[in-house]
Scaffold this active site. Sequence first.
Site, mmCIF file in Angstrom:
data_model
loop_
_atom_site.group_PDB
_atom_site.id
_atom_site.type_symbol
_atom_site.label_atom_id
_atom_site.label_comp_id
_atom_site.label_asym_id
_atom_site.label_seq_id
_atom_site.Cartn_x
_atom_site.Cartn_y
_atom_site.Cartn_z
ATOM 1 N N GLN A 153 -12.264 7.089 10.990
ATOM 2 C CA GLN A 153 -11.888 5.933 11.891
ATOM 3 C C GLN A 153 -13.043 5.421 12.785
ATOM 4 O OE1 GLN A 153 -9.645 4.425 10.189
ATOM 5 N NE2 GLN A 153 -9.368 6.179 8.910
ATOM 6 N N ARG A 163 -9.807 -1.846 7.661
ATOM 7 C CA ARG A 163 -9.111 -2.588 8.085
ATOM 8 C C ARG A 163 -8.430 -1.913 9.677
ATOM 9 N NH1 ARG A 163 -4.627 0.783 9.020
ATOM 10 N NH2 ARG A 163 -2.853 0.212 7.611
ATOM 11 N N SER A 211 -2.587 0.837 18.262
ATOM 12 C CA SER A 211 -2.518 0.469 16.814
ATOM 13 C C SER A 211 -1.715 1.428 15.855
ATOM 14 C CB SER A 211 -3.991 0.426 16.247
ATOM 15 O OG SER A 211 -4.259 0.596 14.898
ATOM 16 N N GLY A 247 -5.187 6.927 16.913
ATOM 17 C CA GLY A 247 -4.736 7.951 16.182
ATOM 18 C C GLY A 247 -3.247 8.335 16.175
ATOM 19 N N ASP A 279 -15.932 15.304 20.333
ATOM 20 C CA ASP A 279 -14.984 15.755 19.229
ATOM 21 C C ASP A 279 -14.782 17.273 19.526
ATOM 22 O OD1 ASP A 279 -13.957 14.660 16.204
ATOM 23 O OD2 ASP A 279 -14.234 16.552 16.534
ATOM 24 N N LYS A 283 0.588 -1.293 -0.011
ATOM 25 C CA LYS A 283 -0.121 -0.095 -0.118
ATOM 26 C C LYS A 283 0.992 1.186 0.060
ATOM 27 C CE LYS A 283 -2.561 1.557 3.529
ATOM 28 N NZ LYS A 283 -3.725 1.686 4.567
#
Length: 328
Positions: free
Chosen positions: A142, A114, A298, A225, A163, A71
Amino acid sequence: MGTTILWLNRRDMDGLIDIYNVLHVVENAFREHGLGRVQMPPKVYLDFKAHNGDLRTMPGYLEDMDIAGVKLVNVHPDNPKIGLPTVMALMILNSTKTGAPLAVMDGTSLTDLRTGAAGGVAVKYLSREDSRVVGMIGLGRQARTQLRAIMAVRDIKKVKIFDKSSESTIAFKVDMEKEMGVEIESEPDAHKVCDCDILVTTTPVKSPVVKAEWIRGGTHINAIGADAAGKEELDPMILKKAKVIVDAILQATHSGEVNVPISTGIFSVNEIYAELGQVVSGIKQGREDESDITVFDSTGLAIQDVVTADLAYKKALEKKVGLELEMF
Ligand SMILES: NC(=O)c1ccc[n+]([C@@H]2O[C@H](COP(=O)([O-])OP(=O)(O)OC[C@H]3O[C@@H](n4cnc5c(N)ncnc54)[C@H](O)[C@@H]3O)[C@@H](O)[C@H]2O)c1
């Protein structure tokens, strides 16, 4: 012998795959990672400092599943000012037998899916089974796939959201309440959101938005993030008292939630408990106690992209979607 490539643009990719089938293949990819049956050098970054952006290359090969690809993805936060998306991802799936490209596809929604699926897998293996309340800080692209994936693996009754943009907050509440049929409560600050069982952070911030004293025992956190050097969403003191599970150690120490605390010496690489694949494959236990605080850090792995692209390719062939192009 000629070679044709299947060209799948954004419209082709729309609705081709969903979070339920992506969750399944991404869980398998993490298992393969845990068992050491993948080849995946850490992401390579080109830093376009003069243009406030970067370009990342992410190759991956799952040996037993015999799936490979790469990618290419940019992050240019100023792009929306000129009418372009911040992130544009191009995914290439290759034949392992000949090396020939099989498909070239828009990797943007694939990336969201994903990433959501990785969050779902982490929640499945690390959160308390009786988790009912999700807290979400950051309500962009996300956040949506995170919620879809979490609700696929846990019986969620309530979602608390915050947010800094009221536009994002309203859009998320309206869209996701309708889609997921769950009660979504908009909170005035990040603190209130942290009173939850599963916390998800999906902001692009470089200084923490979550304080350690806000997190109670038993909480699982998906820290999504931070995916580049210098990014950080959590007070590092959370990491000190939590079980920290990363997606891949080399990437996480460079660009994940742990990158800043490691560079300042607050946290050390030895304090990382496991990689998610080790938990999925049963090499290491996930949550050991109801009162554990667990953090999934992540950064996004190439193997997540590759298995998702393989799924999209197969669905496209089945549904006869996309354009066959001659290349060589
Ligand atoms: N781990 C991964 O695999 C992975 C994959 C894709 C994206 N990311 C990262 O996730 C982050 C979010 O990506 P996205 O595609 O959802 O972006 P996005 O722009 O769609 O959403 C980000 C949201 O965060 C909000 N926000 C910004 N600062 C905030 C603050 N201080 N407090 C509360 N909200 C705040 C923005 O208003 C926006 O709604 C980025 O840092 C991106 O690089 C990680």
